[in-house]
Design an enzyme around this catalytic site. Structure first.
Site, PDB file in Angstrom:
ATOM      1  N   ASP A  13       0.804  -1.216   0.000  1.00 50.92           N
ATOM      2  CA  ASP A  13       0.000   0.000   0.000  1.00 50.92           C
ATOM      3  C   ASP A  13       0.843   1.274   0.000  1.00 50.92           C
ATOM      4  O   ASP A  13       0.451   2.309   0.551  1.00 50.92           O
ATOM      5  CB  ASP A  13      -0.969   0.018   1.211  1.00 50.92           C
ATOM      6  CG  ASP A  13      -1.829  -1.222   1.248  1.00 50.92           C
ATOM      7  OD1 ASP A  13      -2.146  -1.747   0.164  1.00 50.92           O
ATOM      8  OD2 ASP A  13      -2.184  -1.671   2.356  1.00 50.92           O
ATOM      9  N   LYS A  16       1.728   2.128  -5.138  1.00 46.45           N
ATOM     10  CA  LYS A  16       2.232   1.565  -6.409  1.00 46.45           C
ATOM     11  C   LYS A  16       1.285   1.889  -7.569  1.00 46.45           C
ATOM     12  O   LYS A  16       1.718   2.304  -8.644  1.00 46.45           O
ATOM     13  CB  LYS A  16       2.388   0.032  -6.271  1.00 46.45           C
ATOM     14  CG  LYS A  16       3.398  -0.384  -5.210  1.00 46.45           C
ATOM     15  CD  LYS A  16       3.447  -1.887  -5.023  1.00 46.45           C
ATOM     16  CE  LYS A  16       2.242  -2.479  -4.330  1.00 46.45           C
ATOM     17  NZ  LYS A  16       2.086  -2.112  -2.906  1.00 46.45           N
ATOM     18  N   ALA A  39      -4.018  -7.873  -3.680  1.00 38.57           N
ATOM     19  CA  ALA A  39      -3.566  -6.505  -3.946  1.00 38.57           C
ATOM     20  C   ALA A  39      -4.765  -5.572  -4.122  1.00 38.57           C
ATOM     21  O   ALA A  39      -5.816  -5.983  -4.601  1.00 38.57           O
ATOM     22  CB  ALA A  39      -2.728  -6.484  -5.220  1.00 38.57           C
ATOM     23  N   GLY A  40      -4.571  -4.329  -3.734  1.00 42.41           N
ATOM     24  CA  GLY A  40      -5.561  -3.282  -3.997  1.00 42.41           C
ATOM     25  C   GLY A  40      -4.773  -2.054  -4.399  1.00 42.41           C
ATOM     26  O   GLY A  40      -4.139  -1.421  -3.556  1.00 42.41           O
ATOM     27  N   HIS A  41      -4.736  -1.762  -5.682  1.00 44.42           N
ATOM     28  CA  HIS A  41      -3.920  -0.645  -6.184  1.00 44.42           C
ATOM     29  C   HIS A  41      -4.839   0.504  -6.595  1.00 44.42           C
ATOM     30  O   HIS A  41      -5.642   0.363  -7.514  1.00 44.42           O
ATOM     31  CB  HIS A  41      -3.049  -1.111  -7.360  1.00 44.42           C
ATOM     32  CG  HIS A  41      -2.012  -2.113  -6.950  1.00 44.42           C
ATOM     33  ND1 HIS A  41      -1.076  -2.631  -7.812  1.00 44.42           N
ATOM     34  CD2 HIS A  41      -1.746  -2.671  -5.738  1.00 44.42           C
ATOM     35  CE1 HIS A  41      -0.295  -3.474  -7.147  1.00 44.42           C
ATOM     36  NE2 HIS A  41      -0.691  -3.523  -5.894  1.00 44.42           N
ATOM     37  N   GLN A 224       1.932  -6.137  -3.187  1.00 45.79           N
ATOM     38  CA  GLN A 224       2.364  -6.223  -1.783  1.00 45.79           C
ATOM     39  C   GLN A 224       3.639  -5.391  -1.586  1.00 45.79           C
ATOM     40  O   GLN A 224       3.836  -4.421  -2.290  1.00 45.79           O
ATOM     41  CB  GLN A 224       2.579  -7.692  -1.354  1.00 45.79           C
ATOM     42  CG  GLN A 224       1.296  -8.506  -1.242  1.00 45.79           C
ATOM     43  CD  GLN A 224       0.717  -8.956  -2.572  1.00 45.79           C
ATOM     44  OE1 GLN A 224       1.396  -9.605  -3.347  1.00 45.79           O
ATOM     45  NE2 GLN A 224      -0.534  -8.626  -2.839  1.00 45.79           N
ATOM     46  N   THR A 239       3.110 -12.753   2.714  1.00 48.90           N
ATOM     47  CA  THR A 239       2.235 -13.318   1.694  1.00 48.90           C
ATOM     48  C   THR A 239       2.972 -14.526   1.091  1.00 48.90           C
ATOM     49  O   THR A 239       4.077 -14.866   1.512  1.00 48.90           O
ATOM     50  CB  THR A 239       1.823 -12.261   0.650  1.00 48.90           C
ATOM     51  OG1 THR A 239       0.809 -12.826  -0.184  1.00 48.90           O
ATOM     52  CG2 THR A 239       2.999 -11.795  -0.211  1.00 48.90           C
ATOM     53  N   GLY A 302     -10.797  -3.051   3.459  1.00 49.80           N
ATOM     54  CA  GLY A 302     -11.353  -1.948   4.251  1.00 49.80           C
ATOM     55  C   GLY A 302     -10.853  -1.942   5.687  1.00 49.80           C
ATOM     56  O   GLY A 302     -11.261  -1.096   6.495  1.00 49.80           O
ATOM     57  N   ASP A 333       2.421  14.594   2.017  1.00 53.45           N
ATOM     58  CA  ASP A 333       1.395  15.531   2.489  1.00 53.45           C
ATOM     59  C   ASP A 333       0.772  15.108   3.815  1.00 53.45           C
ATOM     60  O   ASP A 333       0.330  15.944   4.598  1.00 53.45           O
ATOM     61  CB  ASP A 333       0.284  15.659   1.429  1.00 53.45           C
ATOM     62  CG  ASP A 333      -0.294  14.317   1.039  1.00 53.45           C
ATOM     63  OD1 ASP A 333       0.480  13.457   0.554  1.00 53.45           O
ATOM     64  OD2 ASP A 333      -1.510  14.090   1.226  1.00 53.45           O
ATOM     65  N   SER A 411       5.486  12.271  -3.973  1.00 57.21           N
ATOM     66  CA  SER A 411       4.043  12.339  -4.200  1.00 57.21           C
ATOM     67  C   SER A 411       3.398  13.100  -3.046  1.00 57.21           C
ATOM     68  O   SER A 411       3.700  12.846  -1.877  1.00 57.21           O
ATOM     69  CB  SER A 411       3.503  10.910  -4.305  1.00 57.21           C
ATOM     70  OG  SER A 411       2.111  10.910  -4.325  1.00 57.21           O
TER      71      SER A 411
HETATM   72  P1  GDP Z   1      -0.779   0.290  -3.495  1.00 57.91           P
HETATM   73  O1  GDP Z   1      -1.345  -0.998  -3.033  1.00 57.91           O
HETATM   74  O2  GDP Z   1       0.692   0.386  -3.273  1.00 57.91           O
HETATM   75  O3  GDP Z   1      -1.158   0.639  -4.914  1.00 57.91           O
HETATM   76  O4  GDP Z   1      -1.411   1.412  -2.562  1.00 57.91           O
HETATM   77  P2  GDP Z   1      -2.961   1.535  -2.133  1.00 57.91           P
HETATM   78  O5  GDP Z   1      -3.731   2.016  -3.279  1.00 57.91           O
HETATM   79  O6  GDP Z   1      -3.413   0.291  -1.454  1.00 57.91           O
HETATM   80  O7  GDP Z   1      -2.848   2.601  -0.989  1.00 57.91           O
HETATM   81  C1  GDP Z   1      -2.308   3.862  -1.199  1.00 57.91           C
HETATM   82  C2  GDP Z   1      -3.368   4.896  -0.823  1.00 57.91           C
HETATM   83  O8  GDP Z   1      -2.770   6.167  -0.725  1.00 57.91           O
HETATM   84  C3  GDP Z   1      -4.448   5.039  -1.892  1.00 57.91           C
HETATM   85  O9  GDP Z   1      -5.645   5.396  -1.259  1.00 57.91           O
HETATM   86  C4  GDP Z   1      -3.931   6.190  -2.756  1.00 57.91           C
HETATM   87  O10 GDP Z   1      -4.969   6.889  -3.411  1.00 57.91           O
HETATM   88  C5  GDP Z   1      -3.282   7.051  -1.721  1.00 57.91           C
HETATM   89  N1  GDP Z   1      -2.118   7.839  -2.145  1.00 57.91           N
HETATM   90  C6  GDP Z   1      -1.123   7.515  -3.011  1.00 57.91           C
HETATM   91  N2  GDP Z   1      -0.183   8.469  -3.031  1.00 57.91           N
HETATM   92  C7  GDP Z   1      -0.582   9.409  -2.158  1.00 57.91           C
HETATM   93  C8  GDP Z   1      -0.021  10.633  -1.689  1.00 57.91           C
HETATM   94  O11 GDP Z   1       1.059  11.059  -2.089  1.00 57.91           O
HETATM   95  N3  GDP Z   1      -0.738  11.326  -0.752  1.00 57.91           N
HETATM   96  C9  GDP Z   1      -1.928  10.900  -0.263  1.00 57.91           C
HETATM   97  N4  GDP Z   1      -2.553  11.623   0.651  1.00 57.91           N
HETATM   98  N5  GDP Z   1      -2.482   9.745  -0.677  1.00 57.91           N
HETATM   99  C10 GDP Z   1      -1.810   9.007  -1.587  1.00 57.91           C
HETATM  100  P1  IMO Z   2      -0.925  -4.251  -2.211  1.00 56.16           P
HETATM  101  O1  IMO Z   2      -0.469  -4.807  -3.513  1.00 56.16           O
HETATM  102  C1  IMO Z   2      -1.028  -4.687   2.123  1.00 56.16           C
HETATM  103  C2  IMO Z   2      -1.054  -8.752   3.712  1.00 56.16           C
HETATM  104  C3  IMO Z   2      -2.314  -9.219   4.432  1.00 56.16           C
HETATM  105  C4  IMO Z   2      -1.712 -10.208   5.408  1.00 56.16           C
HETATM  106  C5  IMO Z   2      -0.603 -10.855   4.585  1.00 56.16           C
HETATM  107  C6  IMO Z   2      -0.996 -12.156   3.908  1.00 56.16           C
HETATM  108  O2  IMO Z   2      -2.211  -3.538  -2.275  1.00 56.16           O
HETATM  109  O3  IMO Z   2       0.164  -3.477  -1.549  1.00 56.16           O
HETATM  110  P2  IMO Z   2      -2.585 -12.835   1.894  1.00 56.16           P
HETATM  111  O4  IMO Z   2      -3.917 -12.329   1.478  1.00 56.16           O
HETATM  112  O5  IMO Z   2      -1.516 -12.623   0.899  1.00 56.16           O
HETATM  113  O6  IMO Z   2      -2.658 -14.227   2.404  1.00 56.16           O
HETATM  114  O7  IMO Z   2      -2.202 -11.950   3.182  1.00 56.16           O
HETATM  115  O8  IMO Z   2      -0.241  -9.907   3.595  1.00 56.16           O
HETATM  116  N1  IMO Z   2      -1.292  -8.243   2.340  1.00 56.16           N
HETATM  117  C7  IMO Z   2      -1.227  -6.954   2.008  1.00 56.16           C
HETATM  118  N2  IMO Z   2      -1.044  -5.864   2.781  1.00 56.16           N
HETATM  119  N3  IMO Z   2      -1.142  -4.558   0.793  1.00 56.16           N
HETATM  120  C8  IMO Z   2      -1.292  -5.642   0.003  1.00 56.16           C
HETATM  121  O9  IMO Z   2      -1.245  -5.580  -1.341  1.00 56.16           O
HETATM  122  C9  IMO Z   2      -1.384  -6.918   0.614  1.00 56.16           C
HETATM  123  N4  IMO Z   2      -1.565  -8.175   0.154  1.00 56.16           N
HETATM  124  C10 IMO Z   2      -1.497  -8.979   1.222  1.00 56.16           C
HETATM  125  O10 IMO Z   2      -2.941  -8.147   5.089  1.00 56.16           O
HETATM  126  O11 IMO Z   2      -1.113  -9.546   6.473  1.00 56.16           O
HETATM  127 MG    MG Z   3      -2.876  -1.672  -1.757  1.00 57.79          MG
END
Ligand code: GDP
Ligand code: IMO
Ligand code: MG
Length: 425
Positions: A13, A16, A39-41, A224, A239, A302, A333, A411
């Site tokens: 998170d 990416k 993953a949740g991007h 991840q 993971t 969530g 920020d 960022s």
């Molecule tokens: P990922 O899994 O690495 O793609 O990251 P996630 O999407 O799970 O989580 C990153 C969160 O931070 C998302 O809600 C993005 O919209 C948000 N985000 C990314 N870059 C920034 C930043 O520079 N500032 C803020 N405030 N939010 C950011």
């Molecule tokens: P992105 O790509 C944050 C964490 C889970 C748990 C462990 C194992 O969005 O960064 P799994 O579902 O793989 O069996 O879970 O890894 N986890 C993540 N934490 N971002 C992710 O993906 C994750 N994918 C798995 O919370 O602790």
């Molecule tokens: Mg994510």
């Protein structure tokens, strides 16, 4: 031409999705190489937020092909849901997406097994996203898995029934009681398999290597983070894939000598979802403030993310394992509201100071902090690097000197436009 890799240096998170979307105009191909719908991007533009789970984050640009590589584990039901959302928005996924025939399928029973195994672990559960990741990779390594290419073969149904039967035996072993969900899950899954057949399924290792020969630019998108890597993360709280740069070689079929830049992305602080060690975690109102200011809630589940200060020994470790050439710092920020920003520079582990992550995840780690001055200034509308506050640049310099790698992107908000590029990439 070489393949650049962008991957997370913390526990996931790091942002990416946002940065891959920003970089996509510079690339012809964006490819995922490991992980799955755990993953949740997230990416944002024109005031709309999009969350992708399986589809690479280049999908919103009509200039790039997006590949789900052989190292990814694919739940067809989740993939079809994701595609249907994009279709409704007018994104022509069919022409932009390719899938590796060698990517393994997540079965409905893999998901149930994930739940059964977590339940059986009780208090020591991993905190899995319960998307079936661990059980699917277990079958892959155990040579029982089913791959996307198998859906086109006559014996697909036999393979499916055999693996399902094995899973049901395992579920019985775990005394798993919620098996009644299976019929509905299976219906949706089989339906999605039929839809999947309409997408371009290829030998993606040939596709990618041909693109390399044609001098096309390729970006591999990690999922991840390095501290969740199955070998180098805080095992067993990890993971089930290699999230590190080497995973891009095995997960796409590219030679190590073909890796170019390695973009390591990190938040200006730390977060973690799920269980496992987190030396700089803040369990007080400061952690609460980071969670609130950073909107730190999981994009996939969530769940509230655990929050803490930046951990430099672990960042340096991730940089070492990945061979990071360029750093990207996100969420600067979010720290705008803090007068003082502590940064962890070493650990006291069982009373002994060290810069290294100990093998024993149960050992008593106390972070040693250096206090840096905050900037108390809103960054979200800064468009010009020279307008960034001096204290922020001191924060960046402190990190660069500690890890000896330059920060090339900063960022300052979730939107595409809130991105400051320091060095032309
Ligand atoms: P990922 O899994 O690495 O793609 O990251 P996630 O999407 O799970 O989580 C990153 C969160 O931070 C998302 O809600 C993005 O919209 C948000 N985000 C990314 N870059 C920034 C930043 O520079 N500032 C803020 N405030 N939010 C950011
Ligand atoms: P992105 O790509 C944050 C964490 C889970 C748990 C462990 C194992 O969005 O960064 P799994 O579902 O793989 O069996 O879970 O890894 N986890 C993540 N934490 N971002 C992710 O993906 C994750 N994918 C798995 O919370 O602790
Ligand atoms: Mg994510």
């Amino acid at each position: 031409m070489k393949v650049d890799v962008l991957l997370g240096l913390q526990w996931g998170d790091e942002g990416k999705g946002k940065i891959v979307d920003v970089l996509t105009p510079k690339y012809d191909v964006i490819s995922r190489f490991q992980g799955g719908p755990n993953a949740g991007h997230t990416l944002e533009f024109n005031g709309i937020k999009h969350v992708l789970h399986l589809i690479p984050s280049g999908i919103f640009h009509d200039t790039a092909k997006n590949i789900i590589g052989n190292g990814v584990v694919v739940d067809p039901a989740i993939l079809m849901e994701e595609i249907s959302v994009l279709d409704k928005m007018g994104v022509d996924v069919k022409s932009r997406l390719l899938l590796s025939k060698k990517a393994h399928l997540i079965l409905p029973t893999h998901k149930l097994l994930d739940a059964a195994r977590e339940e059986a672990k009780g208090k020591s559960k991993i905190g899995s996203t319960l998307k079936g990741i661990g059980p699917t990779y277990t079958d892959k390594i155990g040579r029982d898995g089913i791959r996307i290419g198998d859906i086109f073969c006559d014996n697909f149904s036999d393979k499916y029934q055999a693996l399902k039967a094995k899973h049901i035996q395992l579920l019985n072993f775990y005394n798993f009681t919620k098996i009644e969900q299976l019929a509905e899950l299976e219906d949706k899954w089989l339906n999605s398999i039929e839809k999947l057949k309409q997408f371009e399924c290829v030998d993606s290792e040939y596709y990618i290597n041909n693109k390399i020969s044609e001098n096309k630019k390729i970006l591999a998108e990690g999922a991840q983070g390095s501290l969740l890597d199955v070998d180098f993360g805080s095992y067993p709280f990890v993971t089930s894939s290699n999230t590190i740069c080497a995973g891009a070689c095995t997960g796409l079929g590219i030679a190590p000598s073909k890796i170019g830049k390695v973009f390591g992305i990190f938040k200006a602080y730390c977060t973690r979802v799920g269980s496992g060690p987190f030396p700089t975690e803040l369990l007080d109102e400061v952690g609460e403030k980071l969670r609130k200011n950073g909107n730190e809630f999981g994009s996939t589940t969530g769940r509230p993310r655990r929050c803490g200060w930046l951990d430099l020994p672990s960042l340096k470790y991730s940089i070492m394992i990945n061979g990071v050439t360029d750093l990207i710092m996100t969420k600067a920020d979010v720290l705008s509201d803090f007068a003082n920003i502590p940064v962890c520079t070493s650990y006291k582990c069982n009373g002994i100071e060290t810069n290294e992550i100990p093998f024993d995840i149960d050992c008593d780690i106390t972070p040693v902090f250096t206090n840096l001055k905050g900037w108390n200034e809103d960054l979200t509308s800064v468009k010009d690097l020279s307008k960034l506050p001096a204290e922020l640049m001191d924060y960046v310099k402190f990190i660069e000197e500690y890890v000896n790698v330059p920060v090339t992107i900063i960022s300052v908000g979730p939107d595409r436009t809130q991105t400051l590029i320091r060095t032309e990439l």
